[in-house]
Write a protein that holds these residues in place. Sequence first.
Motif, PDB file in Angstrom:
ATOM      1  N   LEU A 128       1.396  -1.459   0.015  1.00 16.43           N
ATOM      2  CA  LEU A 128       0.371  -0.123  -0.058  1.00 16.43           C
ATOM      3  C   LEU A 128       1.085   0.850  -0.266  1.00 16.43           C
ATOM      4  O   LEU A 128       1.588   1.225   0.732  1.00 16.43           O
ATOM      5  N   VAL A 129       0.418   2.405  -0.292  1.00 15.96           N
ATOM      6  CA  VAL A 129       1.268   3.648  -0.575  1.00 15.96           C
ATOM      7  C   VAL A 129      -0.001   4.901   0.571  1.00 15.96           C
ATOM      8  O   VAL A 129      -1.044   5.119  -0.316  1.00 15.96           O
ATOM      9  N   THR A 130       0.740   5.481   1.296  1.00 13.27           N
ATOM     10  CA  THR A 130       0.510   6.510   1.418  1.00 13.27           C
ATOM     11  C   THR A 130       0.916   7.859   1.748  1.00 13.27           C
ATOM     12  O   THR A 130       2.395   7.525   1.609  1.00 13.27           O
ATOM     13  N   ASN A 131       0.473   9.411   2.290  1.00 14.74           N
ATOM     14  CA  ASN A 131       1.580  10.684   2.715  1.00 14.74           C
ATOM     15  C   ASN A 131       0.864  10.037   4.303  1.00 14.74           C
ATOM     16  O   ASN A 131      -0.214   9.425   4.776  1.00 14.74           O
ATOM     17  N   GLN A 132       1.613  11.830   4.549  1.00 14.36           N
ATOM     18  CA  GLN A 132       1.596  11.903   5.972  1.00 14.36           C
ATOM     19  C   GLN A 132       0.224  12.267   6.798  1.00 14.36           C
ATOM     20  O   GLN A 132      -0.591  11.909   7.602  1.00 14.36           O
ATOM     21  N   ALA A 133      -1.044  12.658   5.437  1.00 17.08           N
ATOM     22  CA  ALA A 133      -2.188  12.431   5.659  1.00 17.08           C
ATOM     23  C   ALA A 133      -2.405  10.867   6.444  1.00 17.08           C
ATOM     24  O   ALA A 133      -3.847  11.245   6.789  1.00 17.08           O
ATOM     25  N   SER A 134      -2.436  10.396   6.104  1.00 18.59           N
ATOM     26  CA  SER A 134      -3.306   8.171   6.820  1.00 18.59           C
ATOM     27  C   SER A 134      -1.687   8.127   6.652  1.00 18.59           C
ATOM     28  O   SER A 134      -1.017   7.307   5.853  1.00 18.59           O
ATOM     29  N   PRO A 135      -1.178   7.984   7.870  1.00 19.18           N
ATOM     30  CA  PRO A 135      -0.410   7.156   8.858  1.00 19.18           C
ATOM     31  C   PRO A 135      -0.382   5.785   7.728  1.00 19.18           C
ATOM     32  O   PRO A 135      -1.244   5.400   8.059  1.00 19.18           O
ATOM     33  N   ALA A 136       0.918   5.198   8.053  1.00 22.00           N
ATOM     34  CA  ALA A 136       0.925   3.157   7.925  1.00 22.00           C
ATOM     35  C   ALA A 136      -0.181   3.101   8.996  1.00 22.00           C
ATOM     36  O   ALA A 136      -0.735   1.948   8.953  1.00 22.00           O
ATOM     37  N   LYS A 137      -0.052   3.336  10.238  1.00 20.08           N
ATOM     38  CA  LYS A 137      -1.234   2.550  11.058  1.00 20.08           C
ATOM     39  C   LYS A 137      -3.086   2.480  10.565  1.00 20.08           C
ATOM     40  O   LYS A 137      -3.338   1.617  10.879  1.00 20.08           O
ATOM     41  N   HIS A 138      -2.913   3.229  10.121  1.00 23.13           N
ATOM     42  CA  HIS A 138      -4.013   3.614   9.466  1.00 23.13           C
ATOM     43  C   HIS A 138      -4.402   2.357   8.534  1.00 23.13           C
ATOM     44  O   HIS A 138      -5.425   2.183   8.118  1.00 23.13           O
ATOM     45  N   ALA A 139      -3.119   2.954   7.244  1.00 23.46           N
ATOM     46  CA  ALA A 139      -3.646   2.076   6.058  1.00 23.46           C
ATOM     47  C   ALA A 139      -3.162   0.766   6.575  1.00 23.46           C
ATOM     48  O   ALA A 139      -4.653  -0.110   6.143  1.00 23.46           O
ATOM     49  N   ILE A 140      -2.745   0.259   7.727  1.00 22.08           N
ATOM     50  CA  ILE A 140      -2.723  -1.392   7.887  1.00 22.08           C
ATOM     51  C   ILE A 140      -4.332  -1.632   8.997  1.00 22.08           C
ATOM     52  O   ILE A 140      -5.017  -2.679   8.546  1.00 22.08           O
ATOM     53  N   SER A 156       6.919  -4.872  17.879  1.00 22.13           N
ATOM     54  CA  SER A 156       6.904  -3.916  18.885  1.00 22.13           C
ATOM     55  C   SER A 156       8.567  -2.804  18.320  1.00 22.13           C
ATOM     56  O   SER A 156       9.245  -4.168  18.708  1.00 22.13           O
ATOM     57  N   ARG A 157       8.542  -1.829  18.010  1.00 22.04           N
ATOM     58  CA  ARG A 157       9.147  -1.001  17.920  1.00 22.04           C
ATOM     59  C   ARG A 157       9.920  -0.997  18.901  1.00 22.04           C
ATOM     60  O   ARG A 157      11.398  -0.281  19.000  1.00 22.04           O
ATOM     61  N   GLY A 158       9.665  -1.510  20.265  1.00 24.19           N
ATOM     62  CA  GLY A 158      10.260  -1.156  21.628  1.00 24.19           C
ATOM     63  C   GLY A 158      10.239   0.452  21.862  1.00 24.19           C
ATOM     64  O   GLY A 158      11.603   0.518  22.388  1.00 24.19           O
ATOM     65  N   MET A 159       9.493   1.651  21.795  1.00 25.77           N
ATOM     66  CA  MET A 159       9.634   3.305  21.630  1.00 25.77           C
ATOM     67  C   MET A 159       9.462   2.750  23.080  1.00 25.77           C
ATOM     68  O   MET A 159       8.993   2.246  23.718  1.00 25.77           O
ATOM     69  N   GLY A 160       9.979   4.039  23.339  1.00 28.25           N
ATOM     70  CA  GLY A 160      10.207   4.557  25.435  1.00 28.25           C
ATOM     71  C   GLY A 160       8.582   4.845  25.103  1.00 28.25           C
ATOM     72  O   GLY A 160       7.960   5.074  24.699  1.00 28.25           O
ATOM     73  N   PHE A 161       8.503   5.607  26.129  1.00 25.86           N
ATOM     74  CA  PHE A 161       7.217   5.806  26.991  1.00 25.86           C
ATOM     75  C   PHE A 161       6.504   7.166  25.906  1.00 25.86           C
ATOM     76  O   PHE A 161       5.998   7.619  25.273  1.00 25.86           O
ATOM     77  N   LEU A 162       7.833   8.301  25.787  1.00 25.90           N
ATOM     78  CA  LEU A 162       7.802   9.334  25.743  1.00 25.90           C
ATOM     79  C   LEU A 162       7.033   9.188  24.422  1.00 25.90           C
ATOM     80  O   LEU A 162       7.207  10.344  23.677  1.00 25.90           O
ATOM     81  N   VAL A 170       2.481   1.913  16.804  1.00 27.87           N
ATOM     82  CA  VAL A 170       1.598   1.676  15.724  1.00 27.87           C
ATOM     83  C   VAL A 170       1.176   0.458  16.488  1.00 27.87           C
ATOM     84  O   VAL A 170       0.014   0.385  16.178  1.00 27.87           O
ATOM     85  N   SER A 171       2.108  -0.660  16.949  1.00 28.16           N
ATOM     86  CA  SER A 171       1.204  -1.657  17.983  1.00 28.16           C
ATOM     87  C   SER A 171      -0.405  -1.049  18.366  1.00 28.16           C
ATOM     88  O   SER A 171      -0.903  -1.789  18.634  1.00 28.16           O
ATOM     89  N   ASP A 172       0.167  -0.482  20.017  1.00 33.10           N
ATOM     90  CA  ASP A 172      -1.041  -0.218  19.813  1.00 33.10           C
ATOM     91  C   ASP A 172      -2.052   0.391  19.284  1.00 33.10           C
ATOM     92  O   ASP A 172      -3.174   0.039  20.150  1.00 33.10           O
ATOM     93  N   PHE A 173      -1.870   1.831  18.659  1.00 35.37           N
ATOM     94  CA  PHE A 173      -3.146   2.239  17.434  1.00 35.37           C
ATOM     95  C   PHE A 173      -3.680   0.624  17.297  1.00 35.37           C
ATOM     96  O   PHE A 173      -4.988   1.098  17.255  1.00 35.37           O
ATOM     97  N   LEU A 174      -2.903  -0.413  16.692  1.00 32.68           N
ATOM     98  CA  LEU A 174      -3.788  -1.449  16.058  1.00 32.68           C
ATOM     99  C   LEU A 174      -4.080  -2.264  17.113  1.00 32.68           C
ATOM    100  O   LEU A 174      -5.491  -3.127  16.934  1.00 32.68           O
ATOM    101  N   ALA A 175      -4.127  -2.612  18.308  1.00 32.02           N
ATOM    102  CA  ALA A 175      -4.641  -3.339  19.689  1.00 32.02           C
ATOM    103  C   ALA A 175      -6.175  -2.355  19.890  1.00 32.02           C
ATOM    104  O   ALA A 175      -7.427  -3.290  20.119  1.00 32.02           O
ATOM    105  N   HIS A 176      -6.141  -1.383  19.456  1.00 29.48           N
ATOM    106  CA  HIS A 176      -7.608  -0.721  19.444  1.00 29.48           C
ATOM    107  C   HIS A 176      -8.083  -0.262  18.683  1.00 29.48           C
ATOM    108  O   HIS A 176      -9.042  -0.300  18.810  1.00 29.48           O
TER     109      HIS A 176
END
Length: 200
Positions: A128-140, A156-162, A170-176
């Motif tokens: 799929l191809v998308t731009n900043q108006a529709s981030p990858a997590k929305h496309a997935i 999971s990219r292993g990002m810190g809390f901040l 992305v994983s948090d968004f998809l979980a919801h």
Amino acid sequence: VLGDKPAESIDKPMEDVSSQKELKKGEALGRRLVVALDGSNMSDYVLDWCAKNVFQEDDKVILLHVAEYYTVTAVPTGDIGDYYGGVKMEQLTNDMREIAVENGKRFIQACSKKASSLGISDVELKLLVTNQASPAKHAISDFVNSENPDMLICGSRGMGFLNRAFLGSVSDFLAHNAKCPLMIVRTPAKIVEADRRCEE
């Protein structure tokens, strides 16, 4: 002004690398599993881990990648108008999209070869191809909610809390937002450390 186009499928340009296995008469239909791969060092690990722990012989595995690009809305120049060095901003945006698509094709083809080396035979490629108006997590999320697979798998990219708070995991968004069951493969410490070194 951000681009307003939603994520678009580019199945047609991907016909040369996509494959679909036709169901033979009397053949049982296995699970349909979507594996979202982001092009990071985590992608190989997710495929390796799934091959050992998740995939079964009759599964259909859909490898999904979202190629992202940025629309050009302003160029740092003192010139008046929408030209920069004789090039329209629209053309710059189109060029960035083409680069994103080509990089996405190369990546998804490499994933296909990786899957074959792991003995995963029934594979479908989805770019799929998308731009900043529709981030990858929305496309997935939109893709799996329309396709209704048996499971979505992502890393999971292993990002810190901040980073999660400001950038959004992305994983948090998809979980919801994903309506199908979701499996999140945790990033090993060695990959987190390698990514951190690359960013320094």
